[in-house]
Design a protein around this motif. Structure first.
Motif, PDB file in Angstrom:
ATOM      1  N   UNK A  54      30.468  23.721  40.154  1.00  0.00           N
ATOM      2  CA  UNK A  54      30.554  24.910  40.998  1.00  0.00           C
ATOM      3  C   UNK A  54      29.858  24.702  42.342  1.00  0.00           C
ATOM      4  N   UNK A  55      28.886  23.796  42.381  1.00  0.00           N
ATOM      5  CA  UNK A  55      28.207  23.513  43.646  1.00  0.00           C
ATOM      6  C   UNK A  55      29.172  22.943  44.672  1.00  0.00           C
ATOM      7  N   UNK A  56      30.232  22.259  44.182  1.00  0.00           N
ATOM      8  CA  UNK A  56      31.248  21.697  45.070  1.00  0.00           C
ATOM      9  C   UNK A  56      32.512  22.544  45.082  1.00  0.00           C
ATOM     10  N   UNK A  57      32.411  23.761  44.515  1.00  0.00           N
ATOM     11  CA  UNK A  57      33.547  24.679  44.468  1.00  0.00           C
ATOM     12  C   UNK A  57      34.756  24.079  43.753  1.00  0.00           C
ATOM     13  N   UNK A  58      34.484  23.310  42.695  1.00  0.00           N
ATOM     14  CA  UNK A  58      35.563  22.731  41.901  1.00  0.00           C
ATOM     15  C   UNK A  58      35.967  23.732  40.824  1.00  0.00           C
ATOM     16  N   UNK A 115      34.002  11.132  38.489  1.00  0.00           N
ATOM     17  CA  UNK A 115      35.433  10.964  38.751  1.00  0.00           C
ATOM     18  C   UNK A 115      36.058  12.303  39.136  1.00  0.00           C
ATOM     19  N   UNK A 116      35.726  13.346  38.375  1.00  0.00           N
ATOM     20  CA  UNK A 116      36.289  14.674  38.666  1.00  0.00           C
ATOM     21  C   UNK A 116      35.844  15.156  40.048  1.00  0.00           C
ATOM     22  N   UNK A 117      34.603  14.950  40.371  1.00  0.00           N
ATOM     23  CA  UNK A 117      34.088  15.394  41.662  1.00  0.00           C
ATOM     24  C   UNK A 117      34.786  14.662  42.811  1.00  0.00           C
ATOM     25  N   UNK A 118      34.960  13.342  42.668  1.00  0.00           N
ATOM     26  CA  UNK A 118      35.622  12.581  43.727  1.00  0.00           C
ATOM     27  C   UNK A 118      37.101  12.957  43.828  1.00  0.00           C
TER      28      UNK A 118
END
Length: 350
Positions: free
Chosen positions: A203-207, A170-173
């Motif tokens: 961090x891989x998605x720069x979140x 959910x956080x990633x989306x």
């Protein structure tokens, strides 16, 4: 982190017990090797173990393909099911996987041999989990608006077969949809194992994310606040009581006090209508050494519960792959399980 690969009858599983310090893959070419890995403690995520179980059954069938037109073939499959269930201490997720394998979609049983049917069913089981994970993420982000600050309390989600699961998904989306402003990760174990692992995955998605210990959660909510708190649930009882990772109960109390929405995230398959309330989950204790390991505690003994049980009245809603259920849970959870449509990747009715 993708942690399962199936190719040419070979099952490769990420050793989750040593990741991220080491990315080590375990190769399983037979049912026996798959069972050994599932029993070894290397696979922490039960839903990944369940998918592996479906493919393990295929490995048993392939090894006995010369027997598939005989009664002995069914005996081989029955023995394989027993071994796979035993490998995970008869887990609910493994049981669901093997039940799915035992009742293939009718579309797969027409004019094909049984091994082809089993292989197609196992692939479908895995893909259905991916669909469920993505639907859960979609339902969760439907609750967000631009600038949302979310706090996650989860011990799972980092390991998946194709799409991040649960609260992490959910956080990633939400970040990719430009809805989330900040993610805070809350972790209770002294090593911060799960929190640091999830931080690495984000961090891989720069979140952008902040990692805090459990005991700072109430102060964090009081000083900085959050628009919602997401906790990965393990099981939900019919009345809405939630079996969840240790630390979820006190976090739910803090949310209740500060009037912050507290959402449980779980699969609709993890709603147990046979459990009337949280008392059905028991009060199991966790490994006491997990509290004291690596710390200079002298002769002090550790204690920790194996899980928390969060009372239903503290839960704002339950985000599942089918819908979002709110109180009165006795009605809405039953409706979710019995009537809410499960989105499928194959139209089995055609």
């Amino acid at each position: 982190m993708i942690s399962l690969l199936w190719q040419d009858s070979v099952l490769s599983l990420l050793d989750q017990s040593v990741y991220p310090q080491e990315e080590r893959w375990l190769t399983c070419t037979s049912l026996e090797e798959t069972v050994q890995v599932l029993s070894s403690g290397a696979i922490l995520e039960e839903k990944i173990a369940a998918i592996a179980g479906a493919y393990g059954l295929c490995q048993a069938a392939l090894a006995a393909q010369d027997l598939q037109q005989t009664p002995q073939f069914d005996e081989v499959l029955a023995g394989a099911r027993a071994m796979l269930l035993e490998s995970r201490n008869h887990s609910r997720d493994m049981q669901l996987a093997l039940d799915f394998m035992a009742d293939p979609p009718e579309a797969y049983t027409r004019n094909v041999d049984r091994i082809t049917t089993l292989l197609a069913t196992a692939v479908t089981f895995e893909r259905q989990q991916v669909v469920a994970d993505r639907n859960t993420a979609r339902n969760g982000t439907d609750l967000m608006s631009e600038g949302t600050r979310v706090l996650l309390r989860t011990d799972r989600g980092a390991f998946h077969s194709a799409a991040p699961t649960g609260a992490l998904g959910i956080a990633r989306r939400g970040w990719k949809r430009k809805l989330i402003e900040q993610v805070t990760l809350c972790e209770g174990r002294p090593s911060l194992t799960a929190g640091t692992l999830l931080a690495q995955e984000l961090s891989k998605d720069n979140v952008p994310c902040t990692l805090i210990p459990d005991q700072a959660a109430a102060t964090f909510l009081a000083r900085q606040g959050a628009h919602m708190v997401l906790v990965d649930g393990m099981l939900a009882a019919k009345n809405g009581d939630l079996k969840a990772p240790v630390g979820a109960y006190e976090l739910a109390i803090a949310c209740y006090f500060h009037s912050i929405p507290f959402y449980a995230v779980l699969s609709a398959d993890d709603i147990d209508l046979d459990a009337a309330d949280g008392s059905a989950f028991g009060q199991a204790e966790g490994d006491p050494h997990s509290v004291t390991a690596g710390l200079p505690c002298g002769d002090a003994e550790g204690w920790t519960p194996a899980y928390d049980v969060v009372p239903a009245f503290l839960i704002t809603g339950m985000i599942t792959d089918r819908n979002i259920s709110c109180a009165p849970y006795e009605e809405t959870l039953e409706d979710t399980v019995k009537n809410a449509p499960r989105k499928m990747i194959v139209d089995f009715g055609s």
